[in-house]
Write a protein that holds these residues in place. Structure first.
Motif, PDB file in Angstrom:
ATOM      1  N   ARG A  20      -2.419   6.824  -8.195  1.00  0.00           N
ATOM      2  CA  ARG A  20      -3.290   6.656  -7.029  1.00  0.00           C
ATOM      3  C   ARG A  20      -2.894   7.609  -5.907  1.00  0.00           C
ATOM      4  N   GLU A  21      -1.602   7.820  -5.723  1.00  0.00           N
ATOM      5  CA  GLU A  21      -1.175   8.746  -4.676  1.00  0.00           C
ATOM      6  C   GLU A  21      -1.503  10.190  -5.034  1.00  0.00           C
ATOM      7  N   ARG A  29       0.829  -1.202   0.000  1.00  0.00           N
ATOM      8  CA  ARG A  29       0.000   0.000   0.000  1.00  0.00           C
ATOM      9  C   ARG A  29       0.864   1.252   0.000  1.00  0.00           C
ATOM     10  N   ALA A  40      -5.783  -0.162  -0.975  1.00  0.00           N
ATOM     11  CA  ALA A  40      -4.564  -0.043  -1.760  1.00  0.00           C
ATOM     12  C   ALA A  40      -4.716  -0.595  -3.162  1.00  0.00           C
ATOM     13  N   ASN A  95     -13.507  -3.290  -4.127  1.00  0.00           N
ATOM     14  CA  ASN A  95     -13.118  -3.262  -2.724  1.00  0.00           C
ATOM     15  C   ASN A  95     -14.251  -3.520  -1.747  1.00  0.00           C
ATOM     16  N   THR A 127      -9.962   2.898   3.414  1.00  0.00           N
ATOM     17  CA  THR A 127      -8.747   3.103   2.640  1.00  0.00           C
ATOM     18  C   THR A 127      -8.347   1.784   1.993  1.00  0.00           C
ATOM     19  N   ASP A 166      -6.722   5.854  -3.138  1.00  0.00           N
ATOM     20  CA  ASP A 166      -6.868   4.896  -2.037  1.00  0.00           C
ATOM     21  C   ASP A 166      -7.969   5.301  -1.060  1.00  0.00           C
ATOM     22  N   THR A 167      -8.227   6.591  -0.932  1.00  0.00           N
ATOM     23  CA  THR A 167      -9.199   7.080   0.057  1.00  0.00           C
ATOM     24  C   THR A 167     -10.472   7.632  -0.577  1.00  0.00           C
ATOM     25  N   GLU A 201     -13.739   1.520  -7.756  1.00  0.00           N
ATOM     26  CA  GLU A 201     -13.148   1.211  -6.453  1.00  0.00           C
ATOM     27  C   GLU A 201     -14.176   0.557  -5.528  1.00  0.00           C
TER      28      GLU A 201
END
Length: 390
Positions: free
Chosen positions: A157-158, A41, A116, A230, A114, A163-164, A226
């Motif tokens: 993604r960052e 992650r 990854a 997820n 959250t 991720d969030t 997502e």
């Protein structure tokens, strides 16, 4: 992907329409099950709330290095979190031992939303470079190419806090749902998620009327995908989709619309780069006659595994029979040949139902109902409400 230099502006929309649902909406690699293990992650600082950025989604400027990832548990829960949740109120415990039934239990902590880019069962724990199997398949075993592609996904993604994304409020959920018909209809006979889209009905008039942008719509698609991988399909193993691309309403006017072409190119680039290997089958339905000729132009440029997953159908009894075979009980009525579908600009395709008992396969499936309720609950946690479509 097709080299950018060979895509003319006129045919760019054709690339989107043909490939927009293949590899979870573009260029899929063959699905492969992967073993379980530790999860990788990116560590992200969540300082931004809501949907206020205007990202390009085409390339990431982040300098994140491959080795900057941190091991955490999938779904945002760690061993420390599990220990922290087992908090016991001493006074409540004493009262309970004395037979006091009025003692109240502590409220459970809010769910950690959250997620990854990697999962314990996606092949990354066993891979020497931590690369998920889907990326290796996408690059046909080219390790360096797969490593580069996955590094780009981690950086993307960052940069955009992917991720969030499910933990942040999404007030334009209903608006984005109205801009272009897309929905999870249910599960096919193989238990794969069925995802339906009508790209020809992308409504720019409604977009402007509701002060929305293409970036809002791209953000929304990330939110939906997502949620799918997820929450809806948590695994194991890595899930795949049966995708339905309804071409009803498609005309050459779409193919010459620069807004439409621009969205299509960005959409395909974003999805094909960051969500490979998610397609089980792509059904292109209600295709006009000229679309077959267009597909023949691009067919040689597609991977063999991609070509095998694409089925093109024309409206009629044969198409209806094929859809019943592929989709089973999750076949939406509005995909059948005799169904009337609103295609005029500014006209809402459907309205969400208020009770789950009203759900049926289609735009108001039980999956869609639950996803919208999830969005509303997250908005409430931020003291916000869903924005009405005007």
């Amino acid at each position: 992907m097709l080299p950018e230099q060979i895509i003319s502006p006129f045919l760019a929309a054709g690339v989107y329409l043909i490939c927009s649902l293949n590899s979870n909406i573009a260029w899929a690699a063959t699905h492969s099950a992967a073993a379980a293990g530790a999860d990788g992650r990116i560590s992200i600082s969540v300082g931004r709330a809501g949907w206020h950025r205007n990202p390009s989604f085409i390339s990431s400027k982040s300098a994140l290095h491959w080795t900057d990832t941190v091991l955490q548990t999938r779904g945002g829960s760690t061993e420390d979190d599990e220990g922290a949740t087992a908090v016991i109120d001493a006074e409540a415990s004493t009262a309970s031992s004395e037979g006091d039934d009025a003692s109240e239990s502590a409220e459970p902590p809010p769910r950690n939303l959250t997620f990854a880019a990697t999962k314990p069962y996606d092949g990354s724990p066993e891979d020497p470079d931590g690369i998920p199997t889907r990326f290796l398949l996408m690059k046909k075993g080219d390790r360096e190419g797969a490593k580069e592609a996955f590094e780009a996904t981690l950086a993307w993604r960052e940069e955009f806090d992917v991720d969030t994304i499910l933990s942040r409020p999404h007030p334009k959920y209903d608006i984005c749902k109205a801009l272009v018909p897309h929905y999870f209809a249910g599960n096919d006979p193989h238990n794969n998620i069925v995802f339906v889209q009508r790209p020809a009905q992308l409504d720019f008039e409604l977009m402007r009327k509701n002060n929305a942008t293409i970036d809002d719509l791209l953000n929304h698609y990330i939110y939906v995908i997502e949620y799918c991988w997820n929450i809806l399909e948590e695994g194991p193993t890595e899930g795949v989709m049966t995708n339905v691309l309804d071409m009803r309403g498609l005309s050459f006017r779409n193919m010459k619309n620069q807004e439409y072409i621009g969205f299509g190119k960005r959409f395909v680039n974003m999805m094909s780069s960051n969500y490979p290997g998610r397609s089980y089958k792509t059904l292109i339905v209600n295709a006009p006659k000229w679309f077959h000729a267009l597909y023949k132009i691009f067919k040689p440029l597609l991977r063999e595994s991609t070509r095998q997953k694409i089925v093109i159908l024309k409206a009629g009894k044969q198409q209806d029979s094929a859809l019943k075979l592929y989709l089973g009980d999750s076949l939406p009525k509005d995909l059948l040949s005799g169904d009337k579908v609103a295609t005029e600009p500014g006209v809402r395709y459907f309205l969400p139902v208020e009770e789950k008992e009203e759900c049926e396969p289609g735009p108001n499936s039980s999956i869609e109902f639950d996803m919208r309720q999830f969005c509303i609950e997250q908005l409430a946690l931020h003291n916000e409400t869903i924005t009405e479509v005007v």
